[in-house]
Scaffold this motif. Sequence first.
Motif, PDB file in Angstrom:
ATOM      1  N   THR A   1       0.924  -1.256   0.040  1.00  0.00           N
ATOM      2  CA  THR A   1      -0.135  -0.155  -0.044  1.00  0.00           C
ATOM      3  C   THR A   1       0.940   0.572  -0.447  1.00  0.00           C
ATOM      4  N   GLU A   2       0.409   2.034  -0.577  1.00  0.00           N
ATOM      5  CA  GLU A   2       1.010   2.767  -0.673  1.00  0.00           C
ATOM      6  C   GLU A   2       0.312   4.394   0.185  1.00  0.00           C
ATOM      7  N   LEU A   3       1.158   5.115   1.338  1.00  0.00           N
ATOM      8  CA  LEU A   3       0.335   6.313   1.496  1.00  0.00           C
ATOM      9  C   LEU A   3       0.941   7.622   1.847  1.00  0.00           C
ATOM     10  N   ALA A   4       0.521   8.555   1.835  1.00  0.00           N
ATOM     11  CA  ALA A   4       0.926   9.336   1.956  1.00  0.00           C
ATOM     12  C   ALA A   4       0.104  10.454   3.465  1.00  0.00           C
ATOM     13  N   ILE A   5       1.079  11.394   4.048  1.00  0.00           N
ATOM     14  CA  ILE A   5       1.094  12.211   4.852  1.00  0.00           C
ATOM     15  C   ILE A   5       0.520  13.262   4.412  1.00  0.00           C
ATOM     16  N   GLY A   6      -0.303  13.608   5.139  1.00  0.00           N
ATOM     17  CA  GLY A   6      -1.261  14.961   4.669  1.00  0.00           C
ATOM     18  C   GLY A   6      -1.234  15.952   6.048  1.00  0.00           C
ATOM     19  N   VAL A   7      -0.703  17.535   6.206  1.00  0.00           N
ATOM     20  CA  VAL A   7      -1.050  17.762   7.318  1.00  0.00           C
ATOM     21  C   VAL A   7      -1.814  18.983   7.237  1.00  0.00           C
ATOM     22  N   ASP A   8      -2.562  19.403   7.932  1.00  0.00           N
ATOM     23  CA  ASP A   8      -3.508  20.473   8.012  1.00  0.00           C
ATOM     24  C   ASP A   8      -3.176  21.461   9.375  1.00  0.00           C
ATOM     25  N   ILE A   9      -2.643  22.486   8.861  1.00  0.00           N
ATOM     26  CA  ILE A   9      -2.287  23.545   9.895  1.00  0.00           C
ATOM     27  C   ILE A   9      -3.274  24.466   9.957  1.00  0.00           C
ATOM     28  N   GLY A  10      -4.169  25.169  10.645  1.00  0.00           N
ATOM     29  CA  GLY A  10      -5.472  25.709  10.779  1.00  0.00           C
ATOM     30  C   GLY A  10      -4.895  26.702  11.806  1.00  0.00           C
ATOM     31  N   GLY A  11      -5.491  27.926  11.998  1.00  0.00           N
ATOM     32  CA  GLY A  11      -5.483  28.614  13.600  1.00  0.00           C
ATOM     33  C   GLY A  11      -5.875  28.144  14.603  1.00  0.00           C
ATOM     34  N   THR A  12      -6.777  27.221  14.737  1.00  0.00           N
ATOM     35  CA  THR A  12      -7.467  26.660  15.913  1.00  0.00           C
ATOM     36  C   THR A  12      -6.397  25.240  16.325  1.00  0.00           C
ATOM     37  N   LYS A  13      -6.451  24.186  15.333  1.00  0.00           N
ATOM     38  CA  LYS A  13      -5.441  22.500  15.122  1.00  0.00           C
ATOM     39  C   LYS A  13      -5.272  22.625  14.341  1.00  0.00           C
ATOM     40  N   MET A  14      -4.190  21.607  14.362  1.00  0.00           N
ATOM     41  CA  MET A  14      -3.701  20.979  12.974  1.00  0.00           C
ATOM     42  C   MET A  14      -3.797  19.310  13.414  1.00  0.00           C
TER      43      MET A  14
ATOM     44  N   ALA B   1      -1.823   9.641   7.706  1.00  0.00           N
ATOM     45  CA  ALA B   1      -1.687   8.742   6.816  1.00  0.00           C
ATOM     46  C   ALA B   1      -2.561   8.759   6.127  1.00  0.00           C
ATOM     47  N   VAL B   2      -3.177   8.850   4.870  1.00  0.00           N
ATOM     48  CA  VAL B   2      -4.309   8.521   4.026  1.00  0.00           C
ATOM     49  C   VAL B   2      -3.442   8.042   2.639  1.00  0.00           C
ATOM     50  N   ASP B   3      -4.646   6.943   1.691  1.00  0.00           N
ATOM     51  CA  ASP B   3      -4.515   5.590   1.168  1.00  0.00           C
ATOM     52  C   ASP B   3      -4.654   6.901  -0.456  1.00  0.00           C
ATOM     53  N   ARG B   4      -4.729   6.193  -1.656  1.00  0.00           N
ATOM     54  CA  ARG B   4      -4.812   6.638  -2.606  1.00  0.00           C
ATOM     55  C   ARG B   4      -6.013   6.881  -3.150  1.00  0.00           C
ATOM     56  N   THR B   5      -6.630   6.663  -2.523  1.00  0.00           N
ATOM     57  CA  THR B   5      -8.032   6.287  -2.627  1.00  0.00           C
ATOM     58  C   THR B   5      -8.769   7.829  -1.313  1.00  0.00           C
ATOM     59  N   GLY B   6      -8.130   8.308  -1.015  1.00  0.00           N
ATOM     60  CA  GLY B   6      -8.506   9.589   0.259  1.00  0.00           C
ATOM     61  C   GLY B   6      -8.830   8.835   1.521  1.00  0.00           C
ATOM     62  N   ARG B   7      -8.780   7.450   1.567  1.00  0.00           N
ATOM     63  CA  ARG B   7      -9.218   7.145   2.997  1.00  0.00           C
ATOM     64  C   ARG B   7      -7.889   7.471   4.105  1.00  0.00           C
ATOM     65  N   ILE B   8      -8.659   7.911   5.503  1.00  0.00           N
ATOM     66  CA  ILE B   8      -7.508   8.779   6.136  1.00  0.00           C
ATOM     67  C   ILE B   8      -7.280   6.368   6.671  1.00  0.00           C
TER      68      ILE B   8
END
Lengths: 329, 329
Positions: free
Chosen positions: B2-15, B19-26
């Motif tokens: 399985t190939e996974l990508a790490i996604g990081v979302d940094i907002g003003g309140t929380k981060m 790890a997400v796969d190619r289909t968008g599954r967390i």
Amino acid sequence: MTELAIGVDIGGTKMHAAAVDRTGRIVLERIAPTLAQEGGEAVLLRALELTGAVLAEAERLSGARLAGIGIGSAGQIDFATGKVAYAGETMPGWTGIPLGAAVKERFGLPVWTDNDVNVFAVGEKALGAAREFDHFVCLMLGTGVGGAIMEGGRLVRGAFGGAGELGHLSVNFDGPRCYCGNYGCLELYASGTGIARLAREQAAAETAAAGTDKADGAAGVPEGGSEGPDSHAVIRGWLAGEPWAVRIMDKVVLALGTGISSLVHTFNPQAVIIGGGVAATGEPLMAAIRERVKAQTYPSMGGHLRILPAGLGAGAGVIGAAAQVWVYG
Amino acid sequence: MTELAIGVDIGGTKMHAAAVDRTGRIVLERIAPTLAQEGGEAVLLRALELTGAVLAEAERLSGARLAGIGIGSAGQIDFATGKVAYAGETMPGWTGIPLGAAVKERFGLPVWTDNDVNVFAVGEKALGAAREFDHFVCLMLGTGVGGAIMEGGRLVRGAFGGAGELGHLSVNFDGPRCYCGNYGCLELYASGTGIARLAREQAAAETAAAGTDKADGAAGVPEGGSEGPDSHAVIRGWLAGEPWAVRIMDKVVLALGTGISSLVHTFNPQAVIIGGGVAATGEPLMAAIRERVKAQTYPSMGGHLRILPAGLGAGAGVIGAAAQVWVYG
């Protein structure tokens, strides 16, 4: 051997064709009335005739090679097919005309067809004020307001080539309804017709305020015929510091500053290039717009922004149309 | 494998990192508070720690290969360098932080860094509501209003990545001054805070109209604490047909309809994708916006336009951030 491109600029009032060299010099040119009211087919035939005449003359120039034909036309143009996707009431029957294909079939040269303001942007990028920019917005302040956007060196065209209708960016949702459907469009304030409309509105408000007697009028809008003063008279009055004209132009500059600030926030451009008859007012208008935009944008985006008058003069239409041949050919 | 990508979302309140796969599954995820007031360096360290924790867990998954890290952050991000070009008062000291370079140096994986709404657009294009579109505009209606533009399958970034600040498109040059400098910005009407502001204004106008006695108020804005009703209360009132809320939301929908119509004339998109907390109102708000935009745009551009809610749900931020790895990698 000199390479020449044929540029054709089709507007609502006149059409202009020219043979242009790589430096943007017009070698020969012809102008004809568009006679738009005769309908799309008639306008197409006239454009073919004018193009053919310039082409024939250019072919007779010794040592010249014709590299292609670039067309700029009023209306929304599908760049991929060269077809008129939409033209307004000023050019009845122009919608749907297969302009690029007809020119290509007739003359057998490579042809590129785009709307007049996109072509203006191509010309400014190749030979005018935008030579050093890859990200810029063009505004044409004429009878109406037209626009074009270059992003990363490419024109923003949208789904079918209709992008860049910046005259129909609203600056005032409480403003009058525009023929496009939107309210308070930039064109209603910053075009020649928009400025004249503001003058009529202000004159009517002054008359109403003075009751049935027209006020003494030293500071009021001059009568200037049944239509009131035109945009040229308003701009002359503004340059002379006449209070009635300053009131009108304050609104024009507010509309332009607001609309351009919105465009800066939308595109984060390096420059905004302003052309057209209203912009021929020159430096005083540029300075007023710069001041407004500086005050109305994020410092991160407005700080390095250049606001510049168009670099190509009266021939900008055909030169830009022809420049397509050098850029895409 | 399985190939996974790490996604990081940094907002003003929380981060939020996942790890997400190619289909968008967390596959796995962690959330931490941003604690933005501690300053840019502290936020960066916290983001590195959170990313490292998710990365370590993902590496322990048998049969998983890590393809890279995609980051989405609040603020204006220079995509080429991964640096924070500008962040507002909600994230002090975040401006200038070399976010992408720091993450790349720490973990030695390929890294892509962009602003949160651009990343949202990438996610919607790869896995959400925009899969069939190459030309679309995204609007995020949350605490503020954010935007992103895709043109011909590419994000419009502008000179340094600041493009798409669609919350700071003005819809009313007579409106209040915005912190960005412009007047009557879309964000002042169509964000959660903007809707609450309109409610306070309307309540104050009602109080003034009723003199010092507060009117009986059956049709007026309810008091809802010292701050007046928040946007959720206004939207609930609107959905229930309460006249005070209908008056407020009429203005919100006018602002949105006007701003979106301006964007349609500017970009000629195939679709407008609307996300964020205010958009969670769902179909009634979508229907009201569609009706306005249809009435306020050129038929040539509005006729085929789709106005759609975002397709990715609560995880849209990290899924979009991770999708960069699949799109650019």
